[in-house]
Design a protein around this motif. Structure first.
Motif, PDB file in Angstrom:
ATOM      1  N   ILE A 150       0.847  -1.188   0.000  1.00  0.00           N
ATOM      2  CA  ILE A 150       0.000   0.000   0.000  1.00  0.00           C
ATOM      3  C   ILE A 150       0.884   1.241   0.000  1.00  0.00           C
ATOM      4  N   SER A 151       0.390   2.315  -0.597  1.00  0.00           N
ATOM      5  CA  SER A 151       1.198   3.527  -0.738  1.00  0.00           C
ATOM      6  C   SER A 151       0.671   4.648   0.149  1.00  0.00           C
ATOM      7  N   THR A 152       1.602   5.424   0.681  1.00  0.00           N
ATOM      8  CA  THR A 152       1.291   6.596   1.493  1.00  0.00           C
ATOM      9  C   THR A 152       2.251   7.714   1.103  1.00  0.00           C
ATOM     10  N   THR A 153       1.994   8.898   1.627  1.00  0.00           N
ATOM     11  CA  THR A 153       2.883  10.042   1.402  1.00  0.00           C
ATOM     12  C   THR A 153       3.275  10.645   2.737  1.00  0.00           C
ATOM     13  N   ASN A 154       4.568  10.733   3.006  1.00  0.00           N
ATOM     14  CA  ASN A 154       5.040  11.355   4.231  1.00  0.00           C
ATOM     15  C   ASN A 154       4.793  12.865   4.149  1.00  0.00           C
ATOM     16  N   VAL A 155       4.032  13.395   5.090  1.00  0.00           N
ATOM     17  CA  VAL A 155       3.614  14.800   5.037  1.00  0.00           C
ATOM     18  C   VAL A 155       4.788  15.752   5.157  1.00  0.00           C
ATOM     19  N   THR A 156       5.771  15.441   5.994  1.00  0.00           N
ATOM     20  CA  THR A 156       6.860  16.381   6.262  1.00  0.00           C
ATOM     21  C   THR A 156       7.998  16.319   5.257  1.00  0.00           C
ATOM     22  N   GLY A 201       7.442  14.751   1.885  1.00  0.00           N
ATOM     23  CA  GLY A 201       6.932  14.594   0.524  1.00  0.00           C
ATOM     24  C   GLY A 201       7.320  13.275  -0.106  1.00  0.00           C
ATOM     25  N   GLU A 202       7.892  12.375   0.689  1.00  0.00           N
ATOM     26  CA  GLU A 202       8.358  11.083   0.183  1.00  0.00           C
ATOM     27  C   GLU A 202       7.200  10.094   0.076  1.00  0.00           C
ATOM     28  N   GLY A 203       7.166   9.363  -1.036  1.00  0.00           N
ATOM     29  CA  GLY A 203       6.230   8.261  -1.153  1.00  0.00           C
ATOM     30  C   GLY A 203       6.753   7.070  -0.381  1.00  0.00           C
ATOM     31  N   ALA A 232      16.640  -5.537   3.800  1.00  0.00           N
ATOM     32  CA  ALA A 232      15.297  -5.056   3.477  1.00  0.00           C
ATOM     33  C   ALA A 232      15.376  -3.847   2.549  1.00  0.00           C
ATOM     34  N   PHE A 233      14.468  -3.782   1.591  1.00  0.00           N
ATOM     35  CA  PHE A 233      14.388  -2.596   0.739  1.00  0.00           C
ATOM     36  C   PHE A 233      14.085  -1.381   1.620  1.00  0.00           C
ATOM     37  N   LYS A 234      14.809  -0.297   1.405  1.00  0.00           N
ATOM     38  CA  LYS A 234      14.603   0.889   2.223  1.00  0.00           C
ATOM     39  C   LYS A 234      13.275   1.577   1.931  1.00  0.00           C
ATOM     40  N   HIS A 235      12.779   1.413   0.699  1.00  0.00           N
ATOM     41  CA  HIS A 235      11.549   2.116   0.325  1.00  0.00           C
ATOM     42  C   HIS A 235      10.292   1.273   0.569  1.00  0.00           C
ATOM     43  N   TYR A 256       1.259  10.861   7.769  1.00  0.00           N
ATOM     44  CA  TYR A 256       1.056  10.425   6.393  1.00  0.00           C
ATOM     45  C   TYR A 256      -0.239  10.960   5.808  1.00  0.00           C
ATOM     46  N   TRP A 257      -0.164  11.244   4.504  1.00  0.00           N
ATOM     47  CA  TRP A 257      -1.329  11.561   3.701  1.00  0.00           C
ATOM     48  C   TRP A 257      -1.554  10.443   2.683  1.00  0.00           C
ATOM     49  N   ASP A 258      -2.612  10.585   1.945  1.00  0.00           N
ATOM     50  CA  ASP A 258      -2.994   9.649   0.882  1.00  0.00           C
ATOM     51  C   ASP A 258      -1.822   9.375  -0.057  1.00  0.00           C
ATOM     52  N   GLY A 259      -1.629   8.107  -0.414  1.00  0.00           N
ATOM     53  CA  GLY A 259      -0.535   7.744  -1.309  1.00  0.00           C
ATOM     54  C   GLY A 259      -0.648   8.349  -2.685  1.00  0.00           C
ATOM     55  N   ALA A 260      -1.886   8.681  -3.109  1.00  0.00           N
ATOM     56  CA  ALA A 260      -2.075   9.229  -4.448  1.00  0.00           C
ATOM     57  C   ALA A 260      -1.463  10.611  -4.620  1.00  0.00           C
TER      58      ALA A 260
END
Length: 386
Positions: free
Chosen positions: A175-181, A183-185, A201-204, A234-238
């Motif tokens: 699932i995808s999210t957006t870090n508010v502070t 701007g990183e997906g 582990a993959f960092k992303h 977090y905000w919406d991944g979109a």
């Protein structure tokens, strides 16, 4: 063996469309697609953004297509959202008046104990042109229109979703999210995602997926509050990436590169293949501000998807070139099927879960049927079933 991946984009109440698509995919026999095949197209990997994260979690948690359709038919807006607890009585009355007129719904006010909206000290002034004391006296203390506390309750109690159950599934959920502070997906996974080249582990891609992180993926900026998870928000991944295909390729790096991938991508925006715009049926121009905003947002999301799809098609082309040259493929062959509605859906569909859900389910089913029959018919067309 073929790796099947289902990608569910965001869209709020439009997520009923996903349920119709999944119902078609899970049918035992798809007439006109592959007459020699009987069986469901069951995904190994589900990638979800916003409401796609909710539907993806339900699927990975073991919900059948019939149960998913039934859940959507019985869903109501009060199962997903409420008014922020800090709204004044006057603001609450005005908001519900607007909601009834625009989307035919009335919402309850979420209690502070169950709310996801920020506490008083972190709440914006809803009317910055007024003195803070005056704004708070008449309008209340809130910085988002709606609260996602009811969604958390629905996921964890009514649907029985939890981190342990998701981790135990034989399917992979991303699932995808957006870090508010920053701007990183940020991608979350229900299983540890290890890069075989480093054995790290993959960092992303972060583990695990919790109900709170699913809510985070649905946190549309300003409509809903950001979701606090540990020290992060977090905000919406979109906001950054509505259809992240790359992580799906990453989590299968441990599988032989000769195993092809089939990707069914469910969009909420009408889809036209690049270069076919002149031949495609044209939609109507926006008729008001809300439609203009919706189309602007949807076209922006579609642009990011085209960039992701271009990478997938490049992988397929390079794999084909290697195979034609008699060489082992360096890249995984990936075939895609894009399922999309024929017309834009009303902007109120994003926040409304009360009316027309049955129609959206039917539209999703028919759109999937059309996409499969268009993509996989004729003697010379490779079958998606492999």
């Amino acid at each position: 063996m073929t790796i099947r991946t289902l990608v569910l984009s965001g869209g709020g109440g439009r997520g009923a469309f996903h349920a119709g698509v999944y119902q078609y995919l899970m049918e035992a026999n798809k007439q006109g697609v592959d007459a020699d095949h009987e069986g469901a197209w069951e995904p190994d990997i589900v990638v979800g953004t916003s409401i796609g994260a909710v539907n993806g979690a339900a699927i990975v948690n073991g919900m059948s297509a019939e149960e998913l359709v039934s859940t959507w038919r019985g869903l109501r807006s009060t199962d997903v959202q409420g008014l922020p607890p800090g709204m004044s009585r006057v603001t609450k009355r005005v908001m519900n008046g607007v909601m009834r007129k625009a989307a035919g719904m009335k919402l309850n006010q979420t209690t502070q104990n169950n709310a996801f909206s920020p506490v008083d000290d972190d709440t914006w002034n809803p009317a910055p042109f007024l003195p803070n004391w005056l704004s708070r006296m008449f309008l209340g203390k809130w910085g988002n229109l709606l609260d996602t506390g009811p969604l958390y309750h629905t996921l964890s109690t009514k649907l029985g979703i939890n981190a342990d159950a998701l981790s135990a599934s034989d399917k992979t959920l991303l699932i995808s999210t957006t870090n508010v502070t920053t701007g990183e997906g940020v991608i979350f996974s229900n299983k540890p995602a290890i890069d075989p080249s480093t054995n790290q582990a993959f960092k992303h891609i972060r583990y695990p997926i919790t109900v709170r992180r699913i809510v985070a993926s649905c946190s549309i900026p300003m409509v809903y509050p950001w979701t606090k998870d540990g020290d992060d928000f977090y905000w919406d991944g979109a906001v950054v990436e509505n259809t992240p295909l790359g992580p799906a390729f990453d989590v299968v790096r441990d599988k032989p590169i000769e195993e092809p991938m089939e990707i069914v991508i469910v969009m909420m925006t009408p889809w036209v293949e690049k270069g076919q715009g002149a031949q495609a049926s044209r939609g109507e121009l926006p008729r008001d501000f809300s439609e203009a905003i919706l189309q602007t947002l949807d076209w922006a999301l579609l642009a990011s998807f085209r960039a992701e799809l271009k990478k997938t098609q490049l992988y397929r082309k390079l794999a084909e070139m290697d195979m034609e040259a008699g060489k082992p493929p360096r890249y995984r062959y990936a075939q895609d099927v894009i399922v999309a509605p024929e017309k834009f859906m009303p902007v109120t569909r994003i926040i409304s879960y009360d009316e027309g859900l049955g129609d959206l389910i039917d539209q999703g089913y028919e759109a999937a049927k059309k996409a499969f029959q268009t993509k996989f018919t004729g003697d010379n067309t490779p079958s998606i079933y492999g």
